[in-house]
Design an enzyme around this catalytic site. Structure first.
Site, PDB file in Angstrom:
ATOM      1  CG  HIS A 151      -2.043  -0.972   1.144  1.00 35.30           C
ATOM      2  ND1 HIS A 151      -3.336  -0.664   1.493  1.00 35.30           N
ATOM      3  CD2 HIS A 151      -2.088  -2.261   0.730  1.00 35.30           C
ATOM      4  CE1 HIS A 151      -4.122  -1.710   1.312  1.00 35.30           C
ATOM      5  NE2 HIS A 151      -3.377  -2.697   0.854  1.00 35.30           N
ATOM      6  CG  ASP A 182      -4.198   2.294   2.977  1.00 32.63           C
ATOM      7  OD1 ASP A 182      -3.662   2.065   1.890  1.00 32.63           O
ATOM      8  OD2 ASP A 182      -4.857   1.443   3.614  1.00 32.63           O
ATOM      9  CD  GLN A 238       7.218  -7.864  -9.453  1.00 31.63           C
ATOM     10  OE1 GLN A 238       7.322  -8.892  -8.788  1.00 31.63           O
ATOM     11  NE2 GLN A 238       6.116  -7.132  -9.450  1.00 31.63           N
ATOM     12  CD1 TRP A 262      -3.799  -1.627  -8.190  1.00 32.31           C
ATOM     13  CD2 TRP A 262      -4.637  -3.307  -9.384  1.00 32.31           C
ATOM     14  NE1 TRP A 262      -4.455  -1.082  -9.275  1.00 32.31           N
ATOM     15  CE2 TRP A 262      -4.975  -2.100 -10.030  1.00 32.31           C
ATOM     16  CE3 TRP A 262      -5.061  -4.514  -9.954  1.00 32.31           C
ATOM     17  CZ2 TRP A 262      -5.711  -2.060 -11.215  1.00 32.31           C
ATOM     18  CZ3 TRP A 262      -5.798  -4.477 -11.135  1.00 32.31           C
ATOM     19  CH2 TRP A 262      -6.108  -3.259 -11.749  1.00 32.31           C
ATOM     20  CG  ASN A 263       1.639  -2.123  -5.777  1.00 37.94           C
ATOM     21  OD1 ASN A 263       0.886  -1.224  -6.119  1.00 37.94           O
ATOM     22  ND2 ASN A 263       2.076  -2.247  -4.536  1.00 37.94           N
ATOM     23  CD  GLU A 277       5.816  -3.360 -10.079  1.00 35.41           C
ATOM     24  OE1 GLU A 277       6.204  -4.555 -10.146  1.00 35.41           O
ATOM     25  OE2 GLU A 277       5.988  -2.651  -9.066  1.00 35.41           O
ATOM     26  CD  GLN A 304      -2.407 -11.640  -3.587  1.00 36.33           C
ATOM     27  OE1 GLN A 304      -2.255 -12.863  -3.655  1.00 36.33           O
ATOM     28  NE2 GLN A 304      -1.636 -10.870  -2.832  1.00 36.33           N
TER      29      GLN A 304
END
Length: 481
Positions: A29, A123, A354, A372-373, A377, A394
């Site tokens: 986050h 957040d 990554q 989600w990140n 990417e 997920q």
């Protein structure tokens, strides 16, 4: 002679405009919120201060991240709160929510000491901080770091709570989340699976408080989730505005010796030939699943780069708060696996760069936990996916990328709860060599172009949304006491 009011007004004009941000403790986050802050300072001349609740000493990943930021982004780690009264099997959502709740007194003190904050951005698990913003007469906004689909569920959940009596995982029919493809109850995010739980109650608590914020900042973009964002921003949804400002991903290149070894190996592989296998900073597999994955990769006869972590039989909370310590993951690979795949596969322990791997020309596919990140990417770099969700939201993300955007394949789980080696080999070969894989790659390339365009300097839709938000902030600056 100037009045006190005119002096105060001039002081306000000369001070930098400051946006205060309250992230939840986990890196997943924190990273997109930091990227949002960097764009605010780079393109809009704002200053940002992070006020960070903690239940443990800052992790190496956190301190490294903040040490790399520009001077316009500062941070304060709030005093550490104790969670020692909680049982060891406490769910992740409960741990995060209580960390925030118990940090409210120190947050109030730090926020009151911040000079003329233009807004407070929190957040989605930090909605209790909105009460402090109201006390200090500061406009508050929620930063939603996951998909627009998950945000739509968050808006819909209070209504679903009233309409459905059973646990959502037991629903016979798919859930009609507004603006989204229908989602089976068992694929909804983990905290809503079982309703008689602290995790569910905390998540529902936050969802009900979304309406207290003046706006929602969403880390997605129109071309990726067109129907969902259309619904979220539609006139029929009588709520506060939703600003889609994504994809916000960390694209900074940081060189280190262990990275160079990994990237040098990729340099030697044919273009688009390598499957990257990585389950995120907190993702782990059971020992049995780890063995099936290893043998499936071997059977596929494809090149692979696998970030291996020691197995964990209970991945519910993974390594959300800290991922600094591991045992040796090589001890859990099948006997002879490394020798049999030498030259075709590379196994690296615990971590790989990554962003650099996904942007490398040799990378042609990504086995991902569907955080989600990681999805964003992949999109930014045009790399199609094998969707292998583990926890949190997920499974919903996996539904999105397989059934809606159609940029991923999802292997089937057998009656033992495992993805078998034959299934893994088949899906991997299909992604890397098959006709279906070619279609996914073409679709992902289109999204890659759209991701670049949406954040473009002039006419990008996400750029425009961010500018609209900043203009609103600058037109409504409020002095604190």
């Amino acid at each position: 002679m100037e009045t006190q009011q005119s002096v105060t007004s001039k002081q306000e004009e000369t001070l930098p405009r400051v946006v205060a941000m309250v992230p939840s403790p986990g890196m997943g986050h924190l990273i997109p919120m930091v990227e949002f802050a960097k764009r605010l300072t780079r393109h809009h001349n704002l200053h940002v201060i992070f006020l960070i609740p903690t239940n443990a000493p800052p992790s190496k990943a956190q301190t490294t991240l903040f040490s790399s930021l520009p001077r316009a982004v500062s941070h304060v780690f709030l005093p550490q709160v104790s969670l020692s009264d909680l049982p060891p099997n406490t769910k992740l959502e409960t741990l995060i929510s209580l960390t925030i709740l118990r940090s409210i007194p120190s947050l109030r003190h730090s926020l009151a000491a911040t000079h003329y904050p233009t807004a407070l951005v929190v957040d989605a698990f930090c909605t209790d901080a909105i009460d402090v913003a109201r006390e200090l007469n500061i406009p508050s906004y929620i930063f939603f770091s996951s998909s627009a689909m998950t945000l739509s569920l968050a808006f819909y959940l209070p209504q679903l709570e009233q309409e459905v009596q059973c646990d959502f995982r037991d629903l016979a029919e798919p859930v009609p989340i507004p603006g989204c493809v229908p989602v089976q109850g068992k694929d909804l995010m983990d905290p809503v699976q079982v309703r008689n739980s602290d995790a569910y109650n905390f998540f529902l608590h936050h969802c009900k408080r979304f309406s207290l914020a003046e706006g929602i900042i969403e880390n997605s973009f129109t071309e990726l989730e067109p129907e969902t964002i259309k619904w979220l921003q539609g006139v029929d949804r009588v709520r506060q505005p939703v600003y889609s400002v994504g994809p916000l991903v960390n694209e900074d290149i940081v060189q280190a010796e262990e990275q160079c070894l990994c990237l040098k190996w990729l340099d030697e592989q044919p273009r688009g030939s390598v499957l990257f296998v990585c389950f995120g900073s907190g993702g782990t597999l059971s020992r049995a699943q780890m063995e099936e994955l290893a043998l499936g990769l071997e059977m596929s006869e494809q090149r692979f780069l696998w970030v291996v972590k020691s197995p964990n039989e209970n991945i519910a909370n993974a390594s959300y708060f800290s991922a600094d310590t591991y045992t040796d993951p090589y001890d859990f690979l099948p006997k002879g696996f490394a020798e049999r795949t030498e030259g075709r596969g590379l196994v690296v322990p615990d971590w790989a760069p990554q962003v650099q791997v996904l942007s490398h020309g040799s990378t042609g596919g990504f086995v991902s936990h569907c955080g989600w990140n990681s999805i964003l990417e992949s999109v930014v770099n045009g790399v199609p996916l094998v969707a292998w969700p583990l926890y949190a939201e997920q499974k919903m993300n996996a539904v999105l990328v397989t059934q809606d955007t159609k940029v991923a394949l999802r292997p089937k789980v057998d009656e033992n709860g495992l993805v078998g080696r034959e299934e893994i080999a088949s899906v991997v070969k299909n992604l890397m060599e098959g006709e279906e894989g070619k279609k996914l790659r073409h679709r992902m390339n289109d999204l890659k172009v759209a991701a670049t365009t949406t954040l473009g300097e002039k006419n990008g839709s996400s750029t425009k949304q961010m500018s609209q938000l900043v203009l609103k902030w600058l037109g409504k600056t409020t002095l604190t006491n």
